[in-house]
Design a protein around this motif. Structure first.
Motif, PDB file in Angstrom:
ATOM      1  N   ALA A 121       0.859  -1.183   0.000  1.00 55.42           N
ATOM      2  CA  ALA A 121       0.000   0.000   0.000  1.00 55.42           C
ATOM      3  C   ALA A 121       0.892   1.230   0.000  1.00 55.42           C
ATOM      4  CB  ALA A 121      -0.929   0.002   1.215  1.00 55.42           C
ATOM      5  N   LEU A 122       0.274   2.387  -0.243  1.00 54.05           N
ATOM      6  CA  LEU A 122       1.002   3.647  -0.357  1.00 54.05           C
ATOM      7  C   LEU A 122       0.281   4.720   0.451  1.00 54.05           C
ATOM      8  CD1 LEU A 122       3.143   5.502  -1.798  1.00 54.05           C
ATOM      9  CD2 LEU A 122       1.449   5.774  -3.630  1.00 54.05           C
ATOM     10  N   VAL A 123       1.059   5.524   1.178  1.00 58.39           N
ATOM     11  CA  VAL A 123       0.525   6.685   1.893  1.00 58.39           C
ATOM     12  C   VAL A 123       1.318   7.903   1.436  1.00 58.39           C
ATOM     13  CG1 VAL A 123       0.051   7.760   4.128  1.00 58.39           C
ATOM     14  CG2 VAL A 123      -0.066   5.254   3.887  1.00 58.39           C
ATOM     15  N   VAL A 124       0.621   8.877   0.857  1.00 61.83           N
ATOM     16  CA  VAL A 124       1.247  10.102   0.358  1.00 61.83           C
ATOM     17  C   VAL A 124       0.836  11.252   1.263  1.00 61.83           C
ATOM     18  CG1 VAL A 124       1.505  11.655  -1.604  1.00 61.83           C
ATOM     19  CG2 VAL A 124       1.144   9.205  -1.995  1.00 61.83           C
ATOM     20  N   VAL A 125       1.812  12.001   1.752  1.00 61.98           N
ATOM     21  CA  VAL A 125       1.541  13.047   2.726  1.00 61.98           C
ATOM     22  C   VAL A 125       1.809  14.425   2.123  1.00 61.98           C
ATOM     23  CG1 VAL A 125       2.013  13.891   5.065  1.00 61.98           C
ATOM     24  CG2 VAL A 125       2.186  11.439   4.562  1.00 61.98           C
ATOM     25  N   ASP A 126       0.764  15.165   1.894  1.00 63.76           N
ATOM     26  CA  ASP A 126       0.745  16.570   1.511  1.00 63.76           C
ATOM     27  C   ASP A 126       1.625  16.902   0.306  1.00 63.76           C
ATOM     28  OD1 ASP A 126      -0.820  18.860   2.562  1.00 63.76           O
ATOM     29  OD2 ASP A 126       1.113  19.862   2.432  1.00 63.76           O
ATOM     30  N   VAL A 127       1.390  16.164  -0.759  1.00 62.28           N
ATOM     31  CA  VAL A 127       2.006  16.483  -2.047  1.00 62.28           C
ATOM     32  C   VAL A 127       1.169  15.792  -3.118  1.00 62.28           C
ATOM     33  CG1 VAL A 127       3.594  14.507  -2.201  1.00 62.28           C
ATOM     34  CG2 VAL A 127       4.257  16.724  -3.183  1.00 62.28           C
ATOM     35  N   ALA A 128       1.187  16.331  -4.320  1.00 58.76           N
ATOM     36  CA  ALA A 128       0.401  15.775  -5.431  1.00 58.76           C
ATOM     37  C   ALA A 128       1.340  15.394  -6.573  1.00 58.76           C
ATOM     38  CB  ALA A 128      -0.634  16.792  -5.907  1.00 58.76           C
ATOM     39  N   PRO A 129       0.878  14.538  -7.492  1.00 61.24           N
ATOM     40  CA  PRO A 129       1.724  14.125  -8.624  1.00 61.24           C
ATOM     41  C   PRO A 129       1.719  15.165  -9.744  1.00 61.24           C
ATOM     42  CG  PRO A 129      -0.369  12.978  -8.727  1.00 61.24           C
ATOM     43  CD  PRO A 129      -0.398  13.802  -7.468  1.00 61.24           C
ATOM     44  N   VAL A 130       2.127  16.384  -9.386  1.00 64.14           N
ATOM     45  CA  VAL A 130       2.111  17.515 -10.312  1.00 64.14           C
ATOM     46  C   VAL A 130       3.368  18.349 -10.080  1.00 64.14           C
ATOM     47  CG1 VAL A 130      -0.412  17.602 -10.357  1.00 64.14           C
ATOM     48  CG2 VAL A 130       0.836  19.002  -8.703  1.00 64.14           C
ATOM     49  N   PRO A 131       3.776  19.149 -11.064  1.00 58.94           N
ATOM     50  CA  PRO A 131       4.861  20.104 -10.827  1.00 58.94           C
ATOM     51  C   PRO A 131       4.352  21.282 -10.001  1.00 58.94           C
ATOM     52  CG  PRO A 131       4.046  20.314 -13.065  1.00 58.94           C
ATOM     53  CD  PRO A 131       3.339  19.136 -12.475  1.00 58.94           C
ATOM     54  N   TYR A 132       5.246  21.873  -9.225  1.00 53.55           N
ATOM     55  CA  TYR A 132       4.898  23.007  -8.376  1.00 53.55           C
ATOM     56  C   TYR A 132       5.642  24.248  -8.855  1.00 53.55           C
ATOM     57  CZ  TYR A 132       2.575  19.911  -5.099  1.00 53.55           C
ATOM     58  OH  TYR A 132       1.711  19.005  -4.539  1.00 53.55           O
ATOM     59  N   PRO A 133       4.991  25.419  -8.825  1.00 52.48           N
ATOM     60  CA  PRO A 133       5.654  26.640  -9.278  1.00 52.48           C
ATOM     61  C   PRO A 133       6.695  27.116  -8.270  1.00 52.48           C
ATOM     62  CG  PRO A 133       3.496  27.157  -8.391  1.00 52.48           C
ATOM     63  CD  PRO A 133       3.602  25.653  -8.402  1.00 52.48           C
TER      64      PRO A 133
END
Length: 284
Positions: free
Chosen positions: A107-119
């Protein structure tokens, strides 16, 4: 991979399902100690130091795919699928790992980030007062610190205050400032300070860390995914949900109140309970 190239790690707990924690930018595995101790009664919990952080080796570049491969090498040694928990930069590493080596994860737990670039500047919301990403300023302030003249950790804290107003964040950064030789790390005795962060490299490649590499064509991770976001953070927005669901179709998103980007430090009890409930479900 030689022993010199392996990531530094520490494991708590003697039995039970394995959970591996991956820290964010400027962090190290021990940042997760409080959460790890809360799980260690029924789990084996491994805390990794990513390259260019903590006790792990320094590299020639910052690259998410390279970091994911180094974490994968550590997971292969464990001999069983694990749950990976990653915060911020570590969350992006964990996502790349899940998309490229899904057989290694339960399983995977992602904490406060998205699979996108950030400016590099503000702009993730419509708020004109949204602050720009502070990480470049953090690095500049740390690099500007005169380590040869530094006598106490308190002096370092004061020197960082203007660039890093949050006491919590300063304390987090200063965990990577260590003293070697006579006098230890308690602020007494002769100076011998150094950063365990490869600040020159992190400053050079900070733009790459803001990005998110394209996964392999058609890749997705179909296992259970828990997304934990700080309700006061702008790192995970409603507009990110389509990207999350496309790559991770079995996602549940939880927003924790009164928490920003460092949600596990700001609300550790709520974070731990949220994580425990998820683990109970996927391990049961």
């Amino acid at each position: 991979m030689s022993e010199d190239e392996r990531l530094a790690s520490r494991t708590l707990g003697d039995a039970g399902p394995h959970v591996v924690f991956v820290h964010g930018l400027f962090g190290q595995g021990k940042n997760w100690t409080t959460i790890a101790k809360g799980l260690a009664d029924g789990h084996r919990v491994t805390l990794l130091d990513l390259p260019n952080h903590g006790h792990s080796p320094w590299t020639d570049r910052v690259d998410y795919q390279d970091m994911a491969e180094m974490v994968a090498a550590e997971l292969e040694r464990l001999g069983e699928p694990v749950t990976v928990v990653g915060h911020s930069m570590g969350g992006k590493v964990a996502m790349q790992l899940a998309l490229r080596r899904p057989e290694l994860l339960r399983a995977l737990v992602v904490v406060d980030v998205a699979p996108v670039p950030y400016p590099a500047t503000g702009g993730r919301t419509d708020d004109p007062d949204e602050e720009a990403s502070p990480f470049a300023e953090f690095i500049a302030a740390m690099r500007a610190l005169d380590l040869d003249a530094l006598e106490t950790r308190g002096e370092a804290d004061e020197a960082l205050r203007a660039a890093v107003p949050s006491r919590m964040v300063r304390s987090f950064l200063l965990q990577s400032l260590v003293r070697e030789g006579v006098g230890g790390q308690d602020g007494d005795g002769p100076s011998g300070w150094r950063w365990r962060l490869n600040l020159e490299l992190l400053e050079r490649d900070l733009g790459d860390l803001r990005g998110f590499p394209d996964p392999p064509p058609g890749a997705s991770f179909d296992g259970p995914v828990l997304w934990i976001a700080g309700a006061d953070s702008t790192y995970v927005l409603d507009e990110d949900r389509p990207h999350m669901d496309a790559l991770f179709p079995s996602t549940r998103l939880v927003r924790i109140k009164n928490a920003g980007h460092w949600v596990h430090s700001e609300q550790p009890e709520v974070f731990l309970e949220t994580l425990r409930r998820f683990l109970d479900r996927v391990e049961g």
